[in-house]
Design a protein around this motif. Structure first.
Motif, PDB file in Angstrom:
ATOM      1  N   ALA A  21      19.515 -85.861 -91.412  1.00 54.82           N
ATOM      2  CA  ALA A  21      20.597 -85.195 -90.683  1.00 54.82           C
ATOM      3  C   ALA A  21      20.079 -83.969 -89.946  1.00 54.82           C
ATOM      4  O   ALA A  21      20.507 -83.671 -88.825  1.00 54.82           O
ATOM      5  CB  ALA A  21      21.720 -84.814 -91.659  1.00 54.82           C
ATOM      6  N   THR A  23      30.252 -85.889 -90.981  1.00 56.57           N
ATOM      7  CA  THR A  23      29.016 -86.629 -90.759  1.00 56.57           C
ATOM      8  C   THR A  23      29.316 -88.112 -90.935  1.00 56.57           C
ATOM      9  O   THR A  23      29.758 -88.538 -92.003  1.00 56.57           O
ATOM     10  CB  THR A  23      27.913 -86.195 -91.741  1.00 56.57           C
ATOM     11  N   THR A  56      27.365 -86.307 -86.013  1.00 50.33           N
ATOM     12  CA  THR A  56      28.121 -85.188 -86.562  1.00 50.33           C
ATOM     13  C   THR A  56      29.216 -84.785 -85.583  1.00 50.33           C
ATOM     14  O   THR A  56      29.001 -84.747 -84.372  1.00 50.33           O
ATOM     15  CB  THR A  56      27.209 -83.981 -86.851  1.00 50.33           C
TER      16      THR A  56
END
Length: 823
Positions: free
Chosen positions: A146, A292, A302
């Motif tokens: 991420a 997310t 996101t």
């Protein structure tokens, strides 16, 4: 995006690590990185075998490094080798790109920044970082993934991707110093090369650096490949502008929570999902909540909620799961990676409006540890054993405290979390149950000497034996076979924790902090049927085989035949009257379709959707498409007030009494909350007997029954009064019923307890009795929910039960009075 040849070349690098280690030992990673640069900048011809080419690159690079080292030692004082000077604009572009990368890294939110820094600046593996932080390795890998997506997005905002990618490529080339020796700065080389490959190559670079994925065997079956194959190369994640502030604000006119979601055809550019993040306690929107969404191949998107909590996800032919939902002041929703049951299927040229995501406030709870005599214990060690849902796996909450001089500590946790305290050789446990939720205070009494220190270990594989990386395994406390009513009652009173673990790349797992006694161990993985090992004890390693299984498929529609675009599907395994929940999937799909892998057997499906009545149980079997129809249901309106003063109670929770399920972010039975004036409107109440569970802070909860709904009707306005709690008083549930505790048992309801003073005691019902019919309706036909709804009713009325008392087999009738009770 890498060319297919480059992507395939990078995919082979993991297999060359052994060769690199044999050649260079401590410098093996440097050799692999150089092979990565070669694959990115000068890939081989498309028709050339990749593995031999990469092996040749590695060996040549090793020989060159050895020769360069020898020359450096022999010519340390030699004159520098002149290099063609870079143009001033090239130097400036490199410097600015490096500056932007550094600024983006500094600005990266936690915990992503720490994961990136520890991985690429410090060179630690995901496993080492996980051990340091006390979180699962899978959590660290998700944070790295991420974080890299966010770094790409930040660089995209400042410059076109081709420009910054070219600058990073030039920064990653070998650095030439005096004496003509080609060497690398250990810090700059590792950081830039690693980030280069990851930022340019997306999922390809992820495979290269995290060093866990391996190519599937050539002979693997389709189910094997689904379980063990690494993510395929992919383009980078959708930039934030696709679902940024403008899109979030555009969602502000979507249906409010509790209203029916809508689906409508739109232009392709407007297709997708629009919704709102709201506060579970108040119903208000949560501005700034960060969502997310993850794809099966590991890429992420996101989205930040705008004013009023509105957000939008545009359709791009991707299927997403809601991987995490976080906001300041709220408990994070962040289950194990790729194990969220909330799935989005944005359809081209369809727009779904009205998807609600709930977040629970992170309330301050006060805990107190006391000894057997009730005296506070200072300096006691307190730890969180685990939450029943495991929804904070990727964003763990604090899990350890030491009590102060008054034996107290302050904590945040979701409902049903179990805590253990220890001091002086004594141990105690407590659960964050409904009483604690109402009073915001929990007491842990040190009244035992057995800590939760049992572990269960094993491996999860597919049918052909290949290990499954990232399977979710959980252990749920259970009872030995044949346990009597007394044992069941004792188990319900005991605070035993649920434990979770995810498997590593060898399929291995360890479940820790378990109590002694049997546990049901359940393993699941995306696309495979979940498997349960019943009543497991810790006397042997476990081997859990997940089959490809079959699938329950179908569509959820309204009474007019139109698809219902937002729903939660509850899947129950049927064994007589008993219903075991095996899956709870929340789906956002403009076509209203679902697919759930299961084992062979008989199943019952219930679909719930905002604004609609829950469906009647629908019988289903694998591989047979079914249609579940939702009715409009009734509306119940009313006001919740204080019994002591008659004043309205704001933010009281009103929920239909029924089986629940699903993720906390998208529950099957969300109910509603009262407004500032204490009023509420509950929509989608199914036809038939109705009972409402009503709770408010600092008041005793209550079940209000005696209502009968019909489709399309409006019930009320009702006035429901709640009794306030006296100082230090424990909450009790007020209800009207016959005074029994019931459990499912084949084709009957089993009486597990009789409450003193209730109508059941007066009528002569006993523990162990089996209720086979309620008011003439067979229990095996109406199910547990239907039977309980019919047993509830108004005080002073009666219900007729048919009861079998073992060892007799013939039923006998009992007329039982409904009375006010406290439980």
């Amino acid at each position: 995006m890498p060319t297919p040849v480059t992507a395939a070349a990078l995919a082979e690098l993991d297999g060359l690590r052994g060769l690199a280690r044999a050649l260079a030992k401590d410098d093996a990673d440097d050799l692999v990185q150089e092979a990565a640069i070669a694959a990115l900048t000068h890939p081989p011809a498309a028709d050339r075998p990749l593995a031999p080419w990469l092996a040749t690159v590695l060996r040549n690079r090793w020989r060159m490094d050895r020769r360069a080292a020898a020359r450096r030692r022999a010519r340390e004082d030699a004159a520098p080798v002149a290099e063609p000077p870079a143009a001033p604009d090239q130097i400036l572009a490199r410097a600015r790109t490096l500056e932007r990368l550094a600024a983006a890294l500094v600005a990266l939110d936690e915990p992503f920044r720490t994961a990136i820094v520890r991985r690429f600046l410090d060179g630690h593996t995901a496993e080492a970082i996980a051990a340091e932080l006390g979180v699962p390795a899978g959590t660290v890998r998700w944070r790295i993934k991420a974080g890299l997506e966010r770094l790409r997005d930040a660089l995209d905002r400042d410059a076109p991707r081709p420009a910054w990618r070219l600058a990073l490529t030039s920064l990653a080339t070998p650095v030439t110093f005096t004496a003509g020796a080609t060497v690398k700065s250990k810090t700059l080389g590792f950081v830039i090369v690693a980030l280069l490959v990851l930022l340019i190559g997306g999922g390809v670079g992820w495979r290269l650096t995290h060093g866990r994925a391996s190519a599937p065997r050539a002979a693997a079956t389709a189910s094997d490949r689904a379980a063990v194959a690494p993510p395929a190369p992919r383009p980078t994640a959708q930039p934030p502008t696709a679902a940024g502030p403008a899109a979030a604000e555009a969602a502000a006119d979507a249906p409010r929570p509790g209203a029916r979601p809508r689906v409508r055809p739109v232009a392709a550019a407007d297709a997708g999902v629009r919704g709102r993040v709201i506060n579970w306690s108040t119903g208000d929107g949560v501005a700034g909540a960060e969502l997310t969404f993850a794809r099966p191949n590991g890429s992420v998107l996101t989205v930040t909620a705008g004013a009023g909590g509105g957000f939008a996800v545009l359709a791009d032919d991707r299927t997403y799961t809601l991987a995490a939902a976080e906001a300041v002041g709220f408990l994070p929703y962040a289950p194990a990676w790729q194990h969220s049951p909330v799935r989005l299927v944005p359809r081209p040229e369809l727009q779904v409006e009205g998807f609600t995501i709930y977040l629970f406030p992170a309330l301050d709870y006060q805990g107190t540890v006391v000894d057997a005599a009730g005296a506070p214990v200072a300096g006691a060690a307190v730890r969180m054993l685990g939450a029943a849902t495991g929804e904070q796996a990727l964003a763990p909450l604090p899990t350890a405290w030491v009590t102060d001089a008054s034996g107290g500590f302050t904590f945040h946790a979701p409902d049903d979390t179990v805590f253990e305290a220890s001091a002086g050789g004594r141990v105690g446990r407590a659960r964050l149950d409904g009483d604690v939720a109402l009073t915001r205070h929990m007491t842990i009494r040190l009244d035992r000497d057995d800590a939760a220190d049992v572990a269960l270990a094993g491996v999860v594989v597919v049918e052909r034996g290949a290990p499954i990386d990232g399977a979710l395994v959980r252990a749920e406390p259970t009872l030995p076979a044949g346990a009597d009513a007394a044992a069941r009652a004792a188990a319900q009173a005991d605070a035993r924790a649920v434990a979770f673990a995810t498997t590593d790349d060898h399929g291995r797992f360890t479940l820790r902090d378990l109590d002694r006694g049997p546990h049901d161990v359940i393993a699941s993985a995306d696309g495979l049927a979940a498997v349960t090992l019943p009543a497991v004890t810790g006397d042997r390693p476990l081997r859990i085989v997940l089959p490809a299984g079959a699938a329950l498929t179908g569509q959820v529609r309204d009474g007019d035949g139109a698809p219902v675009p937002v729903f939660t599907l509850l899947v129950y395994r049927v064994r007589g009257v008993a219903r075991t929940l095996v899956a709870a999937r929340s789906v956002v799909d403009g076509e209203g379709r679902f697919r759930e892998p299961v084992l062979p057997g008989a199943y019952e499906l219930i679909a719930t959707a905002p604004g609609w009545a829950a469906s009647a149980p629908t019988t289903a079997a694998p591989d047979r498409d079914v249609t579940i129809t939702l009715a409009a249901g009734a509306i119940v309106r009313g006001t919740v007030v204080s019994r002591a003063t008659g004043a309205p109670l704001a933010y009281a929770r009103v929920v239909r009494e029924a089986r629940g399920g699903g993720a906390s972010a998208a529950p099957a039975n969300a109910g509603t909350v009262t407004g500032e004036d204490g009023t509420f409107e509950l929509t989608g109440v199914p036809a038939g007997p109705v009972a409402l569970f009503v709770a408010a802070g600092e008041h005793h909860p209550r079940i209000a029954a005696g209502l009968v709904a019909t489709d399309g009707a409006t019930l009320g306005p009702l006035t429901i009064d709640l009794a306030p709690l006296a100082p230090g008083e424990a909450p009790t549930l007020e209800l009207v019923g016959i005074g029994v505790k019931l459990g499912g048992d084949d084709d009957a309801l089993r009486v597990d307890g009789v409450i003193p003073g209730g109508g059941a005691e007066a009528a002569g019902l006993q523990v162990g009795d089996r209720i086979v019919a309620v008011d003439g309706q067979p229990v095996d036909a109406i199910g547990l929910d239907g039977a309980i709804a019919r047993i509830r009713g108004a005080a002073g009325t009666r219900v007729r039960l048919l009861v079998v008392r073992p060892p007799a087999t013939a039923p006998q009738p009992f007329d039982v009075e409904r009375r006010p009770l406290k439980s």
